[in-house]
Structure formats: structure tokens, C-alpha cells
Design a protein around this motif. Structure first.
Motif, PDB file in Angstrom:
ATOM      1  N   ALA A 107       0.808  -1.220   0.000  1.00  0.00           N
ATOM      2  CA  ALA A 107       0.000   0.000   0.000  1.00  0.00           C
ATOM      3  C   ALA A 107       0.837   1.264   0.000  1.00  0.00           C
ATOM      4  O   ALA A 107       0.366   2.329  -0.392  1.00  0.00           O
ATOM      5  N   GLY A 108       2.093   1.174   0.445  1.00  0.00           N
ATOM      6  CA  GLY A 108       2.930   2.358   0.510  1.00  0.00           C
ATOM      7  C   GLY A 108       2.491   3.304   1.617  1.00  0.00           C
ATOM      8  O   GLY A 108       1.675   2.962   2.478  1.00  0.00           O
ATOM      9  N   ALA A 159       0.733   0.373  -8.530  1.00  0.00           N
ATOM     10  CA  ALA A 159       1.793  -0.228  -7.719  1.00  0.00           C
ATOM     11  C   ALA A 159       3.013   0.685  -7.650  1.00  0.00           C
ATOM     12  O   ALA A 159       3.652   0.813  -6.596  1.00  0.00           O
ATOM     13  N   LEU A 160       3.342   1.340  -8.754  1.00  0.00           N
ATOM     14  CA  LEU A 160       4.473   2.265  -8.767  1.00  0.00           C
ATOM     15  C   LEU A 160       4.195   3.472  -7.874  1.00  0.00           C
ATOM     16  O   LEU A 160       5.095   3.978  -7.199  1.00  0.00           O
ATOM     17  N   ARG A 161       2.952   3.926  -7.876  1.00  0.00           N
ATOM     18  CA  ARG A 161       2.601   5.065  -7.011  1.00  0.00           C
ATOM     19  C   ARG A 161       2.816   4.712  -5.548  1.00  0.00           C
ATOM     20  O   ARG A 161       3.252   5.555  -4.745  1.00  0.00           O
ATOM     21  N   ALA A 162       2.548   3.464  -5.177  1.00  0.00           N
ATOM     22  CA  ALA A 162       2.760   3.040  -3.797  1.00  0.00           C
ATOM     23  C   ALA A 162       4.234   3.060  -3.417  1.00  0.00           C
ATOM     24  O   ALA A 162       4.575   3.176  -2.233  1.00  0.00           O
ATOM     25  N   CYS A 163       5.109   2.956  -4.410  1.00  0.00           N
ATOM     26  CA  CYS A 163       6.559   2.962  -4.163  1.00  0.00           C
ATOM     27  C   CYS A 163       7.167   4.353  -4.277  1.00  0.00           C
ATOM     28  O   CYS A 163       8.351   4.548  -3.983  1.00  0.00           O
ATOM     29  N   GLN A 164       6.365   5.319  -4.734  1.00  0.00           N
ATOM     30  CA  GLN A 164       6.857   6.671  -4.987  1.00  0.00           C
ATOM     31  C   GLN A 164       6.817   7.510  -3.706  1.00  0.00           C
ATOM     32  O   GLN A 164       6.050   7.243  -2.789  1.00  0.00           O
ATOM     33  N   ALA A 165       7.642   8.543  -3.657  1.00  0.00           N
ATOM     34  CA  ALA A 165       7.619   9.474  -2.530  1.00  0.00           C
ATOM     35  C   ALA A 165       6.245  10.134  -2.429  1.00  0.00           C
ATOM     36  O   ALA A 165       5.541  10.270  -3.439  1.00  0.00           O
ATOM     37  N   PRO A 166       5.851  10.587  -1.234  1.00  0.00           N
ATOM     38  CA  PRO A 166       4.487  11.105  -1.048  1.00  0.00           C
ATOM     39  C   PRO A 166       4.114  12.283  -1.952  1.00  0.00           C
ATOM     40  O   PRO A 166       3.019  12.335  -2.483  1.00  0.00           O
ATOM     41  N   TYR A 167       5.034  13.232  -2.132  1.00  0.00           N
ATOM     42  CA  TYR A 167       4.695  14.442  -2.893  1.00  0.00           C
ATOM     43  C   TYR A 167       5.740  14.667  -3.994  1.00  0.00           C
ATOM     44  O   TYR A 167       6.616  15.531  -3.871  1.00  0.00           O
TER      45      TYR A 167
END
Length: 360
Positions: A16-17, A237-245
Motif C-alpha cells: 500500500a505504501g 503499484a508504482l505510485r505506492a513505491c513513490q515518494a508522497p509528494y
């Protein structure tokens, strides 16, 4: 589970990140959920930098999707193509197990991201032929299968060689690596190429991803706005691995302004100018003594081989012209890469290189 999701690292399937305060859909006019300052910074002319930006700006995401011919949920906005490359390698490759395949001479960030992740790096060099640098599809497929490649990076048009990979070959590679690897087509220079984007293949190739950027043709290198376009499940899935902002608000606003219809019309006219200047420079450079070869290019640059690349580089620097020295790259020990500039800047290149040959 989609075919693209099955290529993720097993430990990240369903991950979920981090859930940021701005990532939650809430409405109100008193915002006390993100520990932000209640007052703007005195030096902030806009007066809103005290608030975190949208993690994935909805309007910008929609505008980019319209520009690239995909759905918004197929697109992730990030800090240039570099962040997308890093995210893909981290999300798909287990250290020491899943390999990254690149085709040198090519953009160096694929190898850098692989090394930082501890992913084995496979290299299938481009072939230097009479027609220019070309991809050996069969050699690539064999290396990908034998070396357990999880990601295959295809740069088209390729940097620094300038060659484009036919869509039919990209489709064949993706089809033959289905279930094994994600094929990532880096289209940083696609606006300067007459070939259609590989996004046209997404519907039939679920293991395909395309990288795009506003840094080159759209003249926003400092804004650091790029995106990855792929299967919606993989994007989530990539968004869950990305920094918050990942997208600063001023950069998002600048990108949106650049995507206005009248601005896009100007950008397209400038692209046409670059393409015309590219051909003019290719012919002019090929006629200079000391220039061994000028490769045809589908990007906004030309790769040249010289009888004495060091002397050519020194002459260019003496004229105040900075170009990319490629001599440390395997197979390019006599080469320089020259970006296409304005007509006046291009004339300075020609003047400098003529001087290089006339100097005893």
C-alpha cells in the motif's frame, strides 16, 4: 492479477505504501491534518507554498494523458524520466536475482539504477552498421531469457546514437518476453521522430511501459516533469513505491501552462525547426574535413565521429561551444554528441570545427 502486476517483486504485490495527508479525499476549509504551517512564508509571493501539493495533480495528469493518448489511470507523473526508471527497477527487480537489460551505447541511468538496486546488468550492444546503430533483436531476446531479465530498456530514439526502433520490432520483443520481462520504451526524444509512439502498442502488449518527458521538446528541463505510461495496475503499484509528494506545485503549474493549445502549437513549430536544422547540420557537418561520420538522427542531436575528436572538442570550447564528449563510452572513442541549437548557435559549431582543421 494483471500480467504487468505479476512482474512486480512478490513482496510488493499488494503493497500500500505511505498514505500522505493529501492522499486522502477530504473536504474542508480548515486544514489541520498535515502538520503544515498555518502561515505562508514571508518570501512566498504566491502565498500557498505552506501547503503540500497534490501527490498526482489531477488536472495535469489528465492533460498529459490527452497529450500522449492514454487514460489518466495509465499514467504516473514524476520527477522526469529518471524517477520513473528508478521506480521501475526498484519495484520489479529483486537484488541479485532479477536483471536489467540495456543496449549500449545508451542513456546511462538504466545502468545506474540497476547498480543502486543490486540488480544484475545485461548489455546487448547496438550494431554499428552502414545504416547507423541498430538493435539486434534476436541477440537481445536470447540475453534476456538466459540472463533472467526483468526489465528491458529500449531507448527510441536512442541517446546518444539517434536511431529509432521500429514499432514492429518493439511489439515482437514484448510479445516474446510476455510473462518474463517488462519492456520499457524510453521516448524522451519522440517528438523529434516521425514514427508513432509505442503507446499505440499498450492495448496488445500488457508487459510494455513507455517513458515520456517535458524536458526536451517542451523546454521544461528545470521543471523535472516526466511520466511512465503502462497498465493501470502497474501504475498504481508504482505510485505506492513513490515518494508522497513527487510533483512540486510550481512545476505542475508550469507544466499545465506548457500544455495549453497555443503553447503546444508553438512547441510543435519549434520541433519542426529543430528537425529542419538537424538535417541542415547533418549535411554541413558531413562535408567538413576531419569529420569521419555523422549518424542520421531521430532526436534533437547528432552523433559524430572525428579523425581527431580531441582537437575538435578543444576548438569548440575555444569558441564557447559546449558539446557532449562521448570518448569514454565503449565504441565511441572518437565521437562527440552535438545538440541542435538555434541557427546562430549551429553556425558557431560549424565555424569552430572549420577552425579545428585550419589550425596547424
Amino acid at each position: 492479477m494483471s500480467a504487468a502486476i505479476e512482474l512486480l517483486r512478490p513482496d510488493l504485490r499488494g503493497f500500500a505504501g505511505y498514505r500522505s495527508a493529501r492522499g486522502e479525499a477530504m473536504r474542508g476549509d480548515v486544514w489541520l491534518n498535515a502538520n503544515e504551517s498555518a502561515w505562508p512564508n514571508p518570501g512566498d509571493a504566491g502565498g500557498d507554498a505552506n501547503r503540500y501539493p497534490e501527490p498526482q495533480p489531477v488536472v495535469l495528469r489528465a492533460a498529459l494523458a490527452a497529450l500522449y493518448g492514454c487514460k489518466p489511470d495509465q499514467l504516473l507523473v514524476g520527477r522526469g524520466s529518471d524517477e520513473a526508471i528508478d521506480l521501475l527497477v526498484r519495484a520489479l527487480c529483486r537484488p541479485g536475482i532479477d536483471a536489467v537489460l540495456a543496449t549500449p551505447p545508451v542513456f546511462g541511468m538504466y545502468a545506474v539504477s540497476a547498480r543502486l538496486q543490486g540488480a544484475p546488468l545485461l548489455e546487448v550492444p547496438l550494431r554499428d552498421t552502414d545504416a547507423g546503430f541498430e538493435l539486434d533483436g534476436e541477440a537481445l531476446l536470447a540475453a534476456a531469457v538466459q540472463g533472467n531479465a526483468r526489465i528491458v530498456f529500449l531507448c527510441s530514439p536512442s541517446n546518444p546514437t539517434g536511431g529509432a526502433i521500429p514499432l514492429a520490432l518493439i511489439a515482437e520483443i514484448a510479445a516474446r518476453l510476455a510473462g518474463r520481462a517488462l519492456v520499457v520504451v524510453d521516448e524522451a526524444y519522440a517528438e523529434f521522430d516521425s514514427q508513432a509512439s509505442a503507446t499505440a502498442l499498450l492495448a496488445s502488449c500488457p508487459n510494455l511501459a513507455v517513458l515520456r518527458t517535458l524536458s526536451k521538446a517542451h523546454a521544461l528541463a528545470a521543471a523535472r516533469i516526466g511520466c511512465v505510461i503502462a497498465d493501470a495496475g502497474l501504475i498504481a503499484a508504482l505510485r505506492a513505491c513513490q515518494a508522497p509528494y513527487p510533483v512540486p506545485a510550481p512545476c505542475a503549474a508550469l507544466a499545465l501552462a506548457a500544455l495549453a493549445p497555443d503553447v503546444l502549437a508553438t512547441t510543435r513549430a519549434r520541433v519542426d525547426l529543430v528537425v529542419a536544422e538537424r538535417e541542415r547540420m547533418r549535411l554541413a557537418l558531413a562535408g567538413l574535413p576531419g569529420v569521419r561520420r555523422v549518424y542520421a538522427s531521430a532526436g534533437n542531436f547528432l552523433l559524430l565521429r572525428f579523425a581527431d575528436a580531441g582537437a575538435a572538442l578543444a576548438s569548440l570550447r575555444a569558441e564557447g561551444v559546449v558539446v557532449r564528449d562521448q570518448r569514454a563510452v565503449a565504441g565511441l572513442d572518437d565521437a562527440l554528441r552535438i545538440t541542435i541549437g538555434t541557427a546562430a548557435e549551429n553556425e558557431r559549431v560549424l565555424t569552430a570545427l572549420r577552425a579545428a582543421r585550419s589550425t596547424p
